[in-house]
Design an enzyme around this catalytic site. Structure first.
Site, PDB file in Angstrom:
ATOM      1  N   GLY A  38      35.757  31.507   3.467  1.00 13.70           N
ATOM      2  CA  GLY A  38      34.955  32.700   3.173  1.00 13.70           C
ATOM      3  C   GLY A  38      35.728  34.005   3.141  1.00 13.70           C
ATOM      4  O   GLY A  38      35.138  35.061   3.383  1.00 13.70           O
ATOM      5  N   ASN A  98      36.850  35.447   0.501  1.00 12.81           N
ATOM      6  CA  ASN A  98      36.287  36.222  -0.620  1.00 12.81           C
ATOM      7  C   ASN A  98      34.929  36.804  -0.238  1.00 12.81           C
ATOM      8  O   ASN A  98      34.609  37.939  -0.599  1.00 12.81           O
ATOM      9  CB  ASN A  98      36.178  35.360  -1.879  1.00 12.81           C
ATOM     10  CG  ASN A  98      37.514  35.272  -2.594  1.00 12.81           C
ATOM     11  OD1 ASN A  98      37.929  36.215  -3.260  1.00 12.81           O
ATOM     12  ND2 ASN A  98      38.191  34.146  -2.437  1.00 12.81           N
ATOM     13  N   ARG A 110      21.226  13.428  -6.232  1.00 13.07           N
ATOM     14  CA  ARG A 110      21.695  14.743  -6.671  1.00 13.07           C
ATOM     15  C   ARG A 110      20.529  15.538  -7.285  1.00 13.07           C
ATOM     16  O   ARG A 110      20.426  16.754  -7.123  1.00 13.07           O
ATOM     17  CB  ARG A 110      22.836  14.564  -7.675  1.00 13.07           C
ATOM     18  CG  ARG A 110      23.514  15.858  -8.115  1.00 13.07           C
ATOM     19  CD  ARG A 110      23.945  16.739  -6.944  1.00 13.07           C
ATOM     20  NE  ARG A 110      25.177  16.301  -6.355  1.00 13.07           N
ATOM     21  CZ  ARG A 110      26.288  17.053  -6.216  1.00 13.07           C
ATOM     22  NH1 ARG A 110      26.288  18.313  -6.577  1.00 13.07           N
ATOM     23  NH2 ARG A 110      27.352  16.572  -5.663  1.00 13.07           N
ATOM     24  N   ASN A 165      31.908  33.515 -10.933  1.00 10.40           N
ATOM     25  CA  ASN A 165      32.774  32.644 -10.141  1.00 10.40           C
ATOM     26  C   ASN A 165      34.155  33.288 -10.033  1.00 10.40           C
ATOM     27  O   ASN A 165      34.621  33.916 -10.981  1.00 10.40           O
ATOM     28  CB  ASN A 165      32.898  31.282 -10.856  1.00 10.40           C
ATOM     29  CG  ASN A 165      33.805  30.317 -10.130  1.00 10.40           C
ATOM     30  OD1 ASN A 165      33.704  30.128  -8.913  1.00 10.40           O
ATOM     31  ND2 ASN A 165      34.707  29.683 -10.867  1.00 10.40           N
ATOM     32  N   HIS A 199      38.031  32.241  -9.738  1.00 12.33           N
ATOM     33  CA  HIS A 199      38.912  31.081  -9.883  1.00 12.33           C
ATOM     34  C   HIS A 199      40.351  31.525  -9.647  1.00 12.33           C
ATOM     35  O   HIS A 199      40.777  32.550 -10.191  1.00 12.33           O
ATOM     36  CB  HIS A 199      38.766  30.455 -11.280  1.00 12.33           C
ATOM     37  CG  HIS A 199      39.601  29.230 -11.431  1.00 12.33           C
ATOM     38  ND1 HIS A 199      39.258  28.016 -10.867  1.00 12.33           N
ATOM     39  CD2 HIS A 199      40.794  29.037 -12.033  1.00 12.33           C
ATOM     40  CE1 HIS A 199      40.210  27.138 -11.125  1.00 12.33           C
ATOM     41  NE2 HIS A 199      41.157  27.728 -11.825  1.00 12.33           N
ATOM     42  N   ASP A 202      34.731  26.374 -15.649  1.00 11.96           N
ATOM     43  CA  ASP A 202      35.629  27.535 -15.817  1.00 11.96           C
ATOM     44  C   ASP A 202      35.737  27.997 -17.273  1.00 11.96           C
ATOM     45  O   ASP A 202      36.786  28.497 -17.695  1.00 11.96           O
ATOM     46  CB  ASP A 202      37.046  27.227 -15.263  1.00 11.96           C
ATOM     47  CG  ASP A 202      37.025  26.782 -13.803  1.00 11.96           C
ATOM     48  OD1 ASP A 202      36.183  27.294 -13.045  1.00 11.96           O
ATOM     49  OD2 ASP A 202      37.846  25.925 -13.431  1.00 11.96           O
ATOM     50  N   GLN A 257      46.482  39.742  -3.459  1.00  8.09           N
ATOM     51  CA  GLN A 257      46.804  40.678  -4.543  1.00  8.09           C
ATOM     52  C   GLN A 257      45.796  40.644  -5.688  1.00  8.09           C
ATOM     53  O   GLN A 257      45.723  41.587  -6.464  1.00  8.09           O
ATOM     54  CB  GLN A 257      48.207  40.394  -5.084  1.00  8.09           C
ATOM     55  CG  GLN A 257      49.291  40.669  -4.056  1.00  8.09           C
ATOM     56  CD  GLN A 257      50.698  40.501  -4.633  1.00  8.09           C
ATOM     57  OE1 GLN A 257      50.883  40.297  -5.824  1.00  8.09           O
ATOM     58  NE2 GLN A 257      51.690  40.571  -3.761  1.00  8.09           N
ATOM     59  N   GLU A 316      42.415  38.039  -5.915  1.00  4.06           N
ATOM     60  CA  GLU A 316      41.011  37.659  -5.709  1.00  4.06           C
ATOM     61  C   GLU A 316      40.212  38.699  -4.930  1.00  4.06           C
ATOM     62  O   GLU A 316      39.115  39.075  -5.334  1.00  4.06           O
ATOM     63  CB  GLU A 316      40.937  36.326  -4.956  1.00  4.06           C
ATOM     64  CG  GLU A 316      41.543  35.171  -5.718  1.00  4.06           C
ATOM     65  CD  GLU A 316      41.331  33.848  -5.014  1.00  4.06           C
ATOM     66  OE1 GLU A 316      40.246  33.599  -4.491  1.00  4.06           O
ATOM     67  OE2 GLU A 316      42.287  33.048  -4.983  1.00  4.06           O
TER      68      GLU A 316
END
Ligand code: GAR
Length: 208
Positions: free
Chosen positions: A12, A14, A66, A108, A110, A151, A179, A181
């Site tokens: 976590g 981010n 699912r 998102n 990545h 993506d 640097q 994200e």
């Protein structure tokens, strides 16, 4: 005010960058209204608790199929009524029905410069292992809207990071986080919260 729900699976950091951005005022016009993890042991959940953010664990492992998981997952998201869903290291496939319902409202982060080192199988440390294996000299991170592919959605922001001699996947991962994200994810949320991001012909456009 942009109501944001953040989906997480792991440490976590981010999520922390988003919390810090909202608290310090570098992300404006935004509140974090919930955090969802598929992993009950994710440290990200502790970060949410520490900052008084509503949080919940919902895992595919706790459902017979699912489809049943997806149904409940969408129900929870709908109940929380987010304006924006942020995937911050979330490692569960987003149900197609959710992508459809929240078109251009799911982002998102990545850990590569898409379209390099992305798609099925490229997540977390694997991305940095592949970059070092290939010997690239520049890596980075990408924030993009989520579409039905892996993506493949419209790219909002990217930031490059140099590979250095002696890098290991772990060292490179940390540098890309620090640097790139933790800078571009909060920045993208602030831009969206202030109506500066639109999608035109499948591409994200930023107005200043
Ligand atoms: C981050 O590096 C993020 O970019 C990556 O997982 C890590 C989560 O770290 N996401 C992916 O690989 C998605 N394909 P965090 O839990 O400390 O934010």
């Amino acid at each position: 005010m942009l109501d944001v729900v953040v989906l997480v699976s792991g440490g976590g950091t981010n999520l922390q960058a988003i919390i810090d951005g909202v608290e310090s005022g570098s992300i404006t016009n935004t509140r974090i209204t919930g955090v969802i993890s598929n992993n009950k042991n994710a440290y990200a959940l502790e970060r949410a608790k520490k900052h008084g953010v509503r949080n919940q664990c919902i895992s595919p492992k706790d459902f017979a199929s699912r489809d049943e998981f997806n149904e409940r997952f969408i129900e929870v998201i709908d109940e929380w009524k987010p304006d924006l869903i942020v995937l911050a290291g979330f490692l569960v496939v987003i149900p197609p029905a959710m992508i459809e319902r929240y078109r251009n409202r799911i982002v998102n982060i990545h850990p590569s410069l898409i379209p390099s080192f992305c798609g099925t199988g490229f997540y977390g440390l694997k991305v940095h292992e592949a970059a070092l294996e290939r010997g690239v000299k520049v890596v980075g991170a990408t924030v993009h809207f989520v579409d039905e592919g892996t993506d493949t959605g419209p790219i909002i922001l990217q930031k490059a990071v140099e590979v250095e001699a002696g890098d290991t996947p772990e060292i490179l991962q940390k540098r890309v986080m620090q640097q790139a994200e933790w800078k571009i994810l909060p920045r993208a949320i602030d831009l969206i919260a202030n109506g500066k991001v639109s999608v035109c012909d499948g591409k994200a456009v930023i107005s200043q």
